[in-house]
Scaffold this active site. Structure first.
Site, mmCIF file in Angstrom:
data_model
loop_
_atom_site.group_PDB
_atom_site.id
_atom_site.type_symbol
_atom_site.label_atom_id
_atom_site.label_comp_id
_atom_site.label_asym_id
_atom_site.label_seq_id
_atom_site.Cartn_x
_atom_site.Cartn_y
_atom_site.Cartn_z
ATOM 1 N N SER A 1 27.353 43.406 66.141
ATOM 2 C CA SER A 1 26.446 44.106 67.064
ATOM 3 C C SER A 1 25.026 43.583 66.905
ATOM 4 C CB SER A 1 26.478 45.613 66.813
ATOM 5 O OG SER A 1 25.803 45.918 65.608
ATOM 6 N N SER B 1 22.289 45.378 66.205
ATOM 7 C CA SER B 1 21.407 46.346 65.552
ATOM 8 C C SER B 1 20.460 45.711 64.539
ATOM 9 C CB SER B 1 22.232 47.430 64.856
ATOM 10 O OG SER B 1 22.934 46.903 63.744
ATOM 11 N N LYS C 1 22.612 47.461 57.455
ATOM 12 C CA LYS C 1 21.271 47.883 57.861
ATOM 13 C C LYS C 1 20.291 47.476 56.762
ATOM 14 C CE LYS C 1 23.050 50.248 61.382
ATOM 15 N NZ LYS C 1 22.947 49.780 62.775
ATOM 16 N N SER D 1 19.691 50.775 67.444
ATOM 17 C CA SER D 1 20.424 50.856 66.188
ATOM 18 C C SER D 1 20.766 52.309 65.883
ATOM 19 C CB SER D 1 19.582 50.278 65.037
ATOM 20 O OG SER D 1 20.201 50.499 63.790
#
Length: 304
Positions: A109, A111, A166, A269
């Site tokens: 993704s 994010s 993250k 995100s």
């Protein structure tokens, strides 16, 4: 992220266990049984040859060849044992490498754009945050603790079969404030340097790009000026009482043994703002290197 690879460790462990048991059984038991049967067959063969010679029966020069073929036939491993013995050391090596040293992941993704792009194949250091038992992910040896600015892979708190990636913005005890798309950590406002706008080539959209200095760790982030400052519909996650939300953003105090995570693509995100803190037992490792991107070889290298 990585739902399939989340189960791959268990699949690999089962394969290693099965092939290992077969290899062990063959090495210490089955091979000896084959040897005993081969010795018995050879003894019978030799006795037959001796009887023929005593009776004056002449054999041609194929006796040695026949004896060797007889021995090879009795000593030959069944195919399932042969393949298990060949695969076991390879599977065991891969399992140990990805469980205790480095594990590969694929970014699915956007994010973490612009730091990590969709399709990046990354390596994750599995030991820098402590040695953990495979499968159950229980820490047995303490090494280092995650630091602000680290890019970390962890088990998604709402689904432990899924891996997320993250950036650590808050460690235990930190007071995190995110107001009007700007971070403050323990009362210290994080510095931002404007960079040229970032073009999302997939959606043909420009985003504001900034150099964020997160208590000494400089990295790039994106913000979308069209997105609201507030966090829409956060979950009622564990320790949610330590967070307050308003029209300008939110403020959270990170509880002991947990971490606050945010994506570098701040307005695209789903992270701790929505689903809460990441417990230490969810940690997988520290991401540190892009080893391949099939769409862009230039992506190969380390990142912050």
């Amino acid at each position: 992220m990585q739902a399939l690879l989340g189960n791959f460790a268990l699949i690999l462990f089962v394969l290693m266990l099965v092939t290992g048991v077969i290899w062990f059984a063959d090495t210490f038991f089955l091979s000896k049984q084959r040897r005993a049967r081969a010795d018995a067959a050879l003894a019978e063969f030799d006795a037959a040859v001796a009887r023929d010679q005593a009776q004056g029966v002449k054999r041609d020069g194929t006796v040695a060849t026949a004896r060797a073929d007889l021995q090879a036939r009795h000593l030959k491993q069944p195919a399932w044992i042969e393949y298990s013995g060949s695969f076991f050391p390879v599977i065991a090596l891969v399992f140990c490498l990805r469980s205790f040293l480095y594990e590969p992941f694929k970014i699915p993704s956007s994010s973490m754009v612009p730091t990590l792009l969709v399709g990046d194949l990354i390596l994750v250091n599995k030991f820098t945050y402590g040695i953990r038992l495979p499968i159950i992910n229980k820490k047995i040896i303490e090494v280092n603790q995650p630091q602000r600015g680290d890019v970390m892979v962890f088990k998604y708190p709402k689904d432990m079969s899924v891996d997320y990636i993250k950036r650590v913005v808050g460690v235990p005890g930190d007071k995190i404030v995110y107001k009007n798309k700007r971070l403050t950590v323990n009362g210290e406002q994080i510095s931002y340097k404007a960079l040229p706008d970032y073009l999302d080539e997939e959606n043909l959209t420009y985003y504001k790009q900034w150099q964020e200095n997160l208590t000494g760790v400089e990295h790039k982030i994106l913000t979308d000026e069209r997105a609201p400052n507030f966090v829409p519909n956060p979950d009622a996650f564990p320790h949610h009482e330590l967070c307050t939300y308003n029209a300008e953003g939110f403020a959270c105090t990170v509880p002991p043994g947990e971490y606050f995570m945010m994506g570098d693509n701040r307005d695209n995100s789903l992270d701790s703002r929505y689903w809460g803190f990441v417990p230490d037992q969810n940690i997988v490792g520290k991401a540190f290197f892009v080893w391949m991107n099939l769409g862009d070889i230039k992506r190969i290298g380390s990142f912050h």
